[in-house]
Design a protein around this motif. Structure first.
Motif, PDB file in Angstrom:
ATOM      1  N   LEU A  91       0.828  -1.209   0.000  1.00  0.00           N
ATOM      2  CA  LEU A  91       0.000   0.000   0.000  1.00  0.00           C
ATOM      3  C   LEU A  91       0.862   1.258   0.000  1.00  0.00           C
ATOM      4  O   LEU A  91       0.598   2.206  -0.753  1.00  0.00           O
ATOM      5  CB  LEU A  91      -0.928  -0.011   1.214  1.00  0.00           C
ATOM      6  CG  LEU A  91      -1.958   1.101   1.290  1.00  0.00           C
ATOM      7  CD1 LEU A  91      -2.950   0.973   0.143  1.00  0.00           C
ATOM      8  CD2 LEU A  91      -2.678   1.043   2.619  1.00  0.00           C
ATOM      9  N   SER A  92       1.905   1.278   0.809  1.00  0.00           N
ATOM     10  CA  SER A  92       2.805   2.437   0.838  1.00  0.00           C
ATOM     11  C   SER A  92       3.479   2.647  -0.506  1.00  0.00           C
ATOM     12  O   SER A  92       3.580   3.782  -0.982  1.00  0.00           O
ATOM     13  CB  SER A  92       3.856   2.252   1.929  1.00  0.00           C
ATOM     14  OG  SER A  92       3.269   2.266   3.195  1.00  0.00           O
ATOM     15  N   ASN A  93       3.933   1.563  -1.112  1.00  0.00           N
ATOM     16  CA  ASN A  93       4.571   1.679  -2.423  1.00  0.00           C
ATOM     17  C   ASN A  93       3.606   2.197  -3.476  1.00  0.00           C
ATOM     18  O   ASN A  93       3.973   3.029  -4.304  1.00  0.00           O
ATOM     19  CB  ASN A  93       5.151   0.335  -2.856  1.00  0.00           C
ATOM     20  CG  ASN A  93       6.394  -0.017  -2.091  1.00  0.00           C
ATOM     21  OD1 ASN A  93       7.095   0.844  -1.585  1.00  0.00           O
ATOM     22  ND2 ASN A  93       6.674  -1.303  -1.983  1.00  0.00           N
ATOM     23  N   VAL A  94       2.373   1.724  -3.454  1.00  0.00           N
ATOM     24  CA  VAL A  94       1.382   2.187  -4.423  1.00  0.00           C
ATOM     25  C   VAL A  94       1.112   3.675  -4.237  1.00  0.00           C
ATOM     26  O   VAL A  94       1.040   4.429  -5.211  1.00  0.00           O
ATOM     27  CB  VAL A  94       0.076   1.367  -4.299  1.00  0.00           C
ATOM     28  CG1 VAL A  94      -1.062   2.006  -5.076  1.00  0.00           C
ATOM     29  CG2 VAL A  94       0.302  -0.058  -4.774  1.00  0.00           C
ATOM     30  N   PHE A  95       0.999   4.108  -3.003  1.00  0.00           N
ATOM     31  CA  PHE A  95       0.755   5.531  -2.759  1.00  0.00           C
ATOM     32  C   PHE A  95       1.939   6.391  -3.190  1.00  0.00           C
ATOM     33  O   PHE A  95       1.754   7.468  -3.743  1.00  0.00           O
ATOM     34  CB  PHE A  95       0.434   5.781  -1.289  1.00  0.00           C
ATOM     35  CG  PHE A  95      -0.985   5.476  -0.915  1.00  0.00           C
ATOM     36  CD1 PHE A  95      -2.041   5.821  -1.737  1.00  0.00           C
ATOM     37  CD2 PHE A  95      -1.275   4.831   0.274  1.00  0.00           C
ATOM     38  CE1 PHE A  95      -3.345   5.544  -1.389  1.00  0.00           C
ATOM     39  CE2 PHE A  95      -2.585   4.543   0.628  1.00  0.00           C
ATOM     40  CZ  PHE A  95      -3.616   4.900  -0.208  1.00  0.00           C
ATOM     41  N   VAL A  96       3.142   5.927  -2.943  1.00  0.00           N
ATOM     42  CA  VAL A  96       4.330   6.690  -3.350  1.00  0.00           C
ATOM     43  C   VAL A  96       4.399   6.767  -4.866  1.00  0.00           C
ATOM     44  O   VAL A  96       4.668   7.834  -5.438  1.00  0.00           O
ATOM     45  CB  VAL A  96       5.614   6.057  -2.761  1.00  0.00           C
ATOM     46  CG1 VAL A  96       6.856   6.644  -3.410  1.00  0.00           C
ATOM     47  CG2 VAL A  96       5.644   6.270  -1.256  1.00  0.00           C
TER      48      VAL A  96
ATOM     49  N   THR B 162      -3.185  11.023   3.190  1.00  0.00           N
ATOM     50  CA  THR B 162      -4.005  10.027   2.508  1.00  0.00           C
ATOM     51  C   THR B 162      -3.547   8.624   2.874  1.00  0.00           C
ATOM     52  O   THR B 162      -4.365   7.731   3.107  1.00  0.00           O
ATOM     53  CB  THR B 162      -3.936  10.215   0.976  1.00  0.00           C
ATOM     54  OG1 THR B 162      -4.322  11.549   0.658  1.00  0.00           O
ATOM     55  CG2 THR B 162      -4.834   9.242   0.254  1.00  0.00           C
ATOM     56  N   GLN B 163      -2.238   8.437   2.966  1.00  0.00           N
ATOM     57  CA  GLN B 163      -1.702   7.137   3.361  1.00  0.00           C
ATOM     58  C   GLN B 163      -2.136   6.781   4.777  1.00  0.00           C
ATOM     59  O   GLN B 163      -2.534   5.646   5.040  1.00  0.00           O
ATOM     60  CB  GLN B 163      -0.180   7.150   3.305  1.00  0.00           C
ATOM     61  CG  GLN B 163       0.389   7.234   1.910  1.00  0.00           C
ATOM     62  CD  GLN B 163       1.906   7.204   1.926  1.00  0.00           C
ATOM     63  OE1 GLN B 163       2.505   6.579   2.780  1.00  0.00           O
ATOM     64  NE2 GLN B 163       2.510   7.879   0.962  1.00  0.00           N
ATOM     65  N   ALA B 164      -2.075   7.745   5.676  1.00  0.00           N
ATOM     66  CA  ALA B 164      -2.448   7.496   7.065  1.00  0.00           C
ATOM     67  C   ALA B 164      -3.926   7.143   7.191  1.00  0.00           C
ATOM     68  O   ALA B 164      -4.296   6.236   7.950  1.00  0.00           O
ATOM     69  CB  ALA B 164      -2.118   8.714   7.921  1.00  0.00           C
ATOM     70  N   ILE B 165      -4.770   7.838   6.442  1.00  0.00           N
ATOM     71  CA  ILE B 165      -6.211   7.551   6.470  1.00  0.00           C
ATOM     72  C   ILE B 165      -6.486   6.152   5.946  1.00  0.00           C
ATOM     73  O   ILE B 165      -7.241   5.384   6.540  1.00  0.00           O
ATOM     74  CB  ILE B 165      -6.994   8.615   5.674  1.00  0.00           C
ATOM     75  CG1 ILE B 165      -6.935   9.954   6.402  1.00  0.00           C
ATOM     76  CG2 ILE B 165      -8.431   8.182   5.444  1.00  0.00           C
ATOM     77  CD1 ILE B 165      -7.459  11.130   5.591  1.00  0.00           C
TER      78      ILE B 165
END
Length: 57
Positions: free
Chosen positions: A18-23, A31-34
């Motif tokens: 998920l973090s990689n997709v957001f980056v 947005t990542q935190a939510i």
């Protein structure tokens, strides 16, 4: 609840992907935190629901 090694590894993999997709999509950190918070809440609710089913049957 009870944690397992397999569950922990799956959780870490989900959050890493998920973090990689957001980056890669240039999303901001809020947005990542939510999204991560929503995933945690959903996981807890699913775990509670599954625990109730296993004790009632």
């Amino acid at each position: 609840g009870r944690g397992t090694i397999v569950g922990t590894v799956i959780g870490v993999l989900i959050f890493s992907v998920l973090s990689n997709v957001f980056v890669l999509n240039n999303q901001d950190s809020s947005t990542q935190a939510i999204a991560k918070g929503v995933i945690i809440v959903v996981a807890v609710l699913l775990q509670q629901r599954l625990a109730r089913r296993s004790t009632s049957t």
